[in-house]
Enzyme design. Structure first.
Site, PDB file in Angstrom:
ATOM      1  N   SER A 111     -28.550 -18.331  15.138  1.00 47.07           N
ATOM      2  CA  SER A 111     -27.390 -18.761  15.917  1.00 47.07           C
ATOM      3  C   SER A 111     -27.489 -18.200  17.318  1.00 47.07           C
ATOM      4  O   SER A 111     -28.137 -17.166  17.556  1.00 47.07           O
ATOM      5  CB  SER A 111     -26.099 -18.255  15.265  1.00 47.07           C
ATOM      6  OG  SER A 111     -24.981 -18.453  16.104  1.00 47.07           O
ATOM      7  N   TYR A 126     -21.057 -11.781  11.005  1.00 46.17           N
ATOM      8  CA  TYR A 126     -21.861 -13.004  11.099  1.00 46.17           C
ATOM      9  C   TYR A 126     -22.926 -12.874  12.175  1.00 46.17           C
ATOM     10  O   TYR A 126     -24.101 -13.203  11.955  1.00 46.17           O
ATOM     11  CB  TYR A 126     -20.922 -14.172  11.401  1.00 46.17           C
ATOM     12  CG  TYR A 126     -21.593 -15.512  11.627  1.00 46.17           C
ATOM     13  CD1 TYR A 126     -21.930 -16.333  10.556  1.00 46.17           C
ATOM     14  CD2 TYR A 126     -21.846 -15.981  12.917  1.00 46.17           C
ATOM     15  CE1 TYR A 126     -22.521 -17.577  10.764  1.00 46.17           C
ATOM     16  CE2 TYR A 126     -22.426 -17.214  13.132  1.00 46.17           C
ATOM     17  CZ  TYR A 126     -22.763 -18.010  12.050  1.00 46.17           C
ATOM     18  OH  TYR A 126     -23.354 -19.229  12.266  1.00 46.17           O
TER      19      TYR A 126
END
Length: 279
Positions: free
Chosen positions: A172, A185
């Protein structure tokens, strides 16, 4: 694309999203780039994984779809695969348990005989405004699903992967520019990029490539199920292209990395961020 305020319970379903994500149903055209390959995809019931499953099937691959519990979403993924003339295998399981990772690999090999492409895309996140709001078990669960499962899947799959096989992980933009409210995350996504770099070196002598894709904001069930409604409404508007990406816009990168055309690409992290700089 206009996104109204909305909220779902974790893990979310694409059936309730407004608008429903674009998976490439009406646009993706295959050209035989994955003919005869077997792919195992995690988190493939919806979001990026669903678009990748559709694209892989239209490129000629059989696909094992690993997902948590969203059966309606997963059945639609299976339909996409089978309408492309390929075979699907649905594997509902919780990847937070290492035994379930190994079992997903075992079932895929039992059905198809090998694994040519392993994609770890399943992920968990939750928005928390302060450090004190992050429960210990949520930290552990996020690392287990996002990062540890990657390790356990790869370890189990590598003995079943031939030379020329491809491992692809979903990292990401959070790995490079973390949003503090997504701390656990973001940590896992940085770890995925780092692990991928190690795997590329460790598995090179087996002829197995390892790469990662680093998405920016993409419209998936993860967003309305883990973010406040007001943040959902302006999701993606902060990137230079001014909008969230659609899962269909990510799938071609996974196809390229899975294909033999990428035979000299290993250890890469490819950003698909709507213009937001990465690394």
């Amino acid at each position: 694309m206009s996104i109204p305020e909305q909220q779902q319970q974790v893990p979310g379903t694409d059936q309730a999203m407004d608008p429903k994500p674009d998976y490439g149903e009406g646009s993706y055209r295959g050209s035989g780039r994955l003919t005869g390959k077997v792919a195992l995809l995690t988190g493939a019931d919806s979001g990026i994984g669903k678009a990748v499953a559709l694209a892989f099937a239209r490129e000629g691959a059989d696909v094992a779809v690993v997902y948590l519990s969203e059966h309606t979403d997963a059945q639609e993924t299976a339909r996409f695969i089978e309408e492309a003339g390929r075979t699907s295998l649905l594997i509902p399981t919780d990847l937070a348990d290492p035994d379930n990772c190994r079992e997903a690999v075992r079932q895929t090999v039992e059905q198809f005989g090998r694994i040519d492409v392993l994609v770890h895309n399943a992920a968990y996140q939750m928005t928390r405004e302060t450090l004190d709001e992050i429960p210990d078990d949520e930290w552990d669960h996020t690392l287990a699903v996002n990062l540890s499962a990657y390790f356990h899947l790869v370890k189990a799959a590598v003995p079943q992967m031939p030379s020329g096989a491809s491992i692809i992980a979903t990292s990401s933009v959070q790995a490079d520019t973390p949003t503090p409210e997504l701390l656990p995350y973001a940590v896992t996504k940085a770890g995925i990029a780092n692990m991928t770099a190690s795997l590329a070196q460790m598995l090179a002598d087996k002829g197995i490539r390892a790469n990662a894709v680093a998405p920016g904001p993409v419209w998936t069930p993860l967003i309305p199920s883990t973010m406040p409604p007001e943040k959902v409404e302006d999701f993606g508007t902060q990137v230079p292209l001014g909008r969230a990406g659609q899962p269909a816009e990510l799938a071609p990168v996974y196809v390229m990395l899975a294909s033999d055309e990428a035979s000299y690409i290993s250890g890469a992290v490819i950003p698909v961020t709507g213009g937001k700089p990465f690394l």
